[in-house]
Design a protein around this motif. Structure first.
Motif, mmCIF file in Angstrom:
data_model
loop_
_atom_site.group_PDB
_atom_site.id
_atom_site.type_symbol
_atom_site.label_atom_id
_atom_site.label_comp_id
_atom_site.label_asym_id
_atom_site.label_seq_id
_atom_site.Cartn_x
_atom_site.Cartn_y
_atom_site.Cartn_z
ATOM 1 N N PRO A 1 12.169 26.561 2.498
ATOM 2 C CA PRO A 1 12.539 27.711 1.676
ATOM 3 C C PRO A 1 13.338 27.369 0.424
ATOM 4 N N PHE A 2 14.300 26.489 0.540
ATOM 5 C CA PHE A 2 15.175 26.248 -0.598
ATOM 6 C C PHE A 2 14.969 24.881 -1.242
ATOM 7 N N GLU B 1 13.581 21.889 -3.621
ATOM 8 C CA GLU B 1 13.202 21.816 -5.032
ATOM 9 C C GLU B 1 11.699 21.671 -5.159
ATOM 10 N N GLU B 2 11.147 21.031 -4.179
ATOM 11 C CA GLU B 2 9.700 20.864 -4.151
ATOM 12 C C GLU B 2 9.002 22.213 -4.239
ATOM 13 N N ARG B 3 9.428 23.082 -3.367
ATOM 14 C CA ARG B 3 8.819 24.400 -3.341
ATOM 15 C C ARG B 3 9.082 25.169 -4.626
ATOM 16 N N LEU B 4 10.295 25.042 -5.098
ATOM 17 C CA LEU B 4 10.677 25.753 -6.318
ATOM 18 C C LEU B 4 9.810 25.330 -7.495
#
Lengths: 152, 152
Positions: A67-68, A70-73
């Motif tokens: 969820p948090f 950086e990859e996902r962001l």
DNA sequence: TGGGTTTTCATGGGCGTCAATGGAACTATC
DNA sequence: GATAGTTCCATTGACGCCCATGAAAACCCA
């Protein structure tokens, strides 16, 4: 899922409106949202388009990441923040935002190219070049369809 | 669940009011609470925003942790204690608290960036930098979406 | 099979509505 | 009584919605 085939060249009018090819609209008609999802393509001066359902699938995949992280962001930024949800009007036209037009160098005409489960939008002459390139490479790449399928 | 796409730059007036983009409001309209949930982002000078439903989902995840563990306490503090529940007014505007404005270095303008199932709020120029960074990383990260293909 | 008819699409333009924004009036707080 | 916060009203500019036109394709029937 929807299937997109063939190519269509349509005009972009002064307001930035383009008719989404009728066959595409028919394919997308059953997806609950009367419009298309469009974003700048990663590697080419073109736009990637798809329907609501394909977008949901993408969302699912991204939501499986931390969820948090950086990859996902970064991914979400690259994909969703740059995507537009473009509803078509009663005549089946969408307005392409100016930054998308700029990214694809589109002015007077837009070419819709069906790519199977999604499609792209090109400036016609640029598409010709890209197409020639793709055709040149296809023979060697063809093997990719056989061997190892899932993880590429 | 709600889907947030695209970017919107809106003005922040003297009183700290910002219009929540209409498409976001529509997405959130069906969640029972006429407003947004906002908290400082972990890694960036930005704000994480979402709807009531996404907050509930987060609550679920946290509640699966050990009741009295330090882990849970820390997370709950970092997430919930710093979250604001901001209702929008009849014109669709919310007031961003000063500490949130400060965290994101927001003054005159606020950029809403859709990230799929949630969104962020940025000071526009800072977002540009972050976006450039995300785009640089996206090509490699893209593989993260492929690896574990669950359904299909 | 060919000619005529009808429907569907793509396209252009005009008008009305809604979203974003600014400011004023009003209320509460200290 | 001054300040901060909240609700309400007013403006304007963009965007969605509607109608009109023309061309092309599909259709029908002799």
């Amino acid at each position: 899922m929807a299937t997109f085939l063939s190519r269509y060249v349509n005009k972009v009018d002064r307001k930035g409106r383009v008719s989404v090819p009728a066959p595409f609209r028919i394919e997308l008609g059953e997806e609950g949202f009367a419009g298309i999802i469009v974003r700048p393509s990663f590697f080419a001066a073109a736009l990637d388009g798809c329907g609501k359902r394909a977008l949901e699938a993408l969302k699912q995949k991204v939501s499986r990441l931390d969820p948090f992280s950086e990859e996902r962001l970064s991914l979400a930024n690259a994909i969703f923040a740059r995507s537009y949800q473009l509803p078509w009007d009663s005549e089946g036209r969408v307005v392409l935002p100016t930054d998308l037009l700029a990214h694809a160098c589109i002015e007077g005409q837009a070419l819709f190219a069906g790519l199977g489960e999604d499609f792209q939008i090109w400036e016609p002459s640029r598409f010709s070049l890209a197409e020639a390139d793709a055709l040149r490479r296809a023979p060697e790449l063809r093997h990719a369809l056989h061997g190892s399928r899932p993880s590429e």
